[in-house]
Design a protein around this motif. Sequence first.
Motif, short mmCIF file in Angstrom:
data_model
loop_
_atom_site.label_atom_id
_atom_site.label_comp_id
_atom_site.label_asym_id
_atom_site.label_seq_id
_atom_site.Cartn_x
_atom_site.Cartn_y
_atom_site.Cartn_z
N LEU A 11 -21.22 84.91 81.22
CA LEU A 11 -22.09 85.64 80.29
C LEU A 11 -22.90 86.66 81.07
O LEU A 11 -23.50 86.32 82.11
N VAL A 12 -22.92 87.89 80.59
CA VAL A 12 -23.66 88.96 81.26
C VAL A 12 -24.30 89.85 80.21
O VAL A 12 -23.76 89.99 79.10
N GLN A 13 -25.42 90.45 80.55
CA GLN A 13 -26.09 91.35 79.62
C GLN A 13 -25.41 92.71 79.61
O GLN A 13 -24.77 93.10 80.60
N PRO A 14 -25.54 93.45 78.53
CA PRO A 14 -24.99 94.82 78.51
C PRO A 14 -25.53 95.63 79.68
O PRO A 14 -26.72 95.55 80.02
N GLY A 15 -24.61 96.39 80.30
CA GLY A 15 -24.97 97.17 81.47
C GLY A 15 -24.78 96.43 82.77
O GLY A 15 -24.86 97.03 83.85
N ASN A 83 -18.09 97.03 85.80
CA ASN A 83 -19.45 97.54 85.79
C ASN A 83 -19.79 98.14 84.43
O ASN A 83 -18.89 98.41 83.63
N SER A 84 -21.06 98.34 84.21
CA SER A 84 -21.53 98.95 82.95
C SER A 84 -20.90 98.27 81.74
O SER A 84 -20.39 98.93 80.83
N LEU A 85 -20.94 96.96 81.75
CA LEU A 85 -20.28 96.20 80.69
C LEU A 85 -20.93 96.44 79.33
O LEU A 85 -22.16 96.62 79.23
N LYS A 86 -20.08 96.43 78.32
CA LYS A 86 -20.50 96.66 76.94
C LYS A 86 -20.15 95.43 76.09
O LYS A 86 -19.21 94.70 76.44
N PRO A 87 -20.83 95.25 74.99
CA PRO A 87 -20.47 94.11 74.12
C PRO A 87 -19.00 94.12 73.71
O PRO A 87 -18.40 93.04 73.57
N GLU A 88 -18.43 95.30 73.56
CA GLU A 88 -17.01 95.37 73.16
C GLU A 88 -16.05 94.96 74.26
O GLU A 88 -14.84 94.87 74.04
N ASP A 89 -16.55 94.71 75.46
CA ASP A 89 -15.73 94.17 76.55
C ASP A 89 -15.58 92.65 76.44
O ASP A 89 -14.81 92.05 77.20
N THR A 90 -16.31 92.05 75.52
CA THR A 90 -16.22 90.60 75.33
C THR A 90 -14.81 90.20 74.92
O THR A 90 -14.27 90.73 73.95
N ALA A 91 -14.23 89.28 75.68
CA ALA A 91 -12.85 88.86 75.44
C ALA A 91 -12.49 87.77 76.44
O ALA A 91 -13.23 87.51 77.39
N VAL A 92 -11.34 87.17 76.21
CA VAL A 92 -10.72 86.33 77.24
C VAL A 92 -9.85 87.25 78.09
O VAL A 92 -9.02 87.99 77.56
N TYR A 93 -10.07 87.21 79.38
CA TYR A 93 -9.33 88.06 80.32
C TYR A 93 -8.25 87.23 81.00
O TYR A 93 -8.52 86.15 81.54
N TYR A 94 -7.04 87.78 80.98
CA TYR A 94 -5.89 87.10 81.54
C TYR A 94 -5.33 87.90 82.72
O TYR A 94 -5.14 89.11 82.63
N CYS A 95 -5.02 87.20 83.77
CA CYS A 95 -4.34 87.78 84.93
C CYS A 95 -2.83 87.63 84.73
O CYS A 95 -2.37 86.60 84.21
N THR A 113 -9.93 83.66 81.44
CA THR A 113 -11.34 83.40 81.72
C THR A 113 -12.18 84.19 80.72
O THR A 113 -11.90 85.36 80.45
N GLN A 114 -13.19 83.54 80.18
CA GLN A 114 -14.01 84.17 79.14
C GLN A 114 -15.05 85.09 79.75
O GLN A 114 -15.77 84.71 80.67
N VAL A 115 -15.13 86.29 79.20
CA VAL A 115 -16.18 87.24 79.55
C VAL A 115 -16.96 87.54 78.26
O VAL A 115 -16.37 87.98 77.27
N THR A 116 -18.25 87.29 78.29
CA THR A 116 -19.10 87.54 77.14
C THR A 116 -20.23 88.49 77.55
O THR A 116 -20.97 88.20 78.50
N VAL A 117 -20.33 89.60 76.84
CA VAL A 117 -21.36 90.59 77.11
C VAL A 117 -22.32 90.58 75.93
O VAL A 117 -21.97 91.01 74.82
N SER A 118 -23.51 90.09 76.18
CA SER A 118 -24.47 89.93 75.09
C SER A 118 -25.88 89.85 75.65
O SER A 118 -26.10 89.34 76.76
N SER A 119 -26.82 90.36 74.86
CA SER A 119 -28.22 90.24 75.26
C SER A 119 -28.84 89.00 74.62
O SER A 119 -30.02 88.71 74.85
#
Length: 119
Positions: A11-15, A83-95, A113-119
Amino acid sequence: QVQLVESGGGLVQPGGSLRLSCAASGSIVRIHTMGWYRQAPGKERELVAAITSGGSTNYADSVKGRFTISRDNAKNTVYLQMNSLKPEDTAVYYCTGTISTIFRTSDYWGQGTQVTVSS
């Protein structure tokens, strides 16, 4: 037998920034192109970035200038610096990787792996 294991999501905040890693292991003769896909809820899986064995890269338009894909061939590992993550980058990322063993060349996928961009 080949395995791809991702790490680095969270989980990471926007930006903010995150770095994903994906290590390939098993009876590997050669790793060709490696890449990252993502799938958001209710959406199709999409290519985020890819890198050839020679280091050539390509990116989805939505991440150009923000994400960087790289690889360490000695470690059979591919990275995605986000970098500069946005809420729309939220997704499960697959290699994924196109990998040759002594038996065949096939496409392999990690578990995601889950990536969640949210404040």
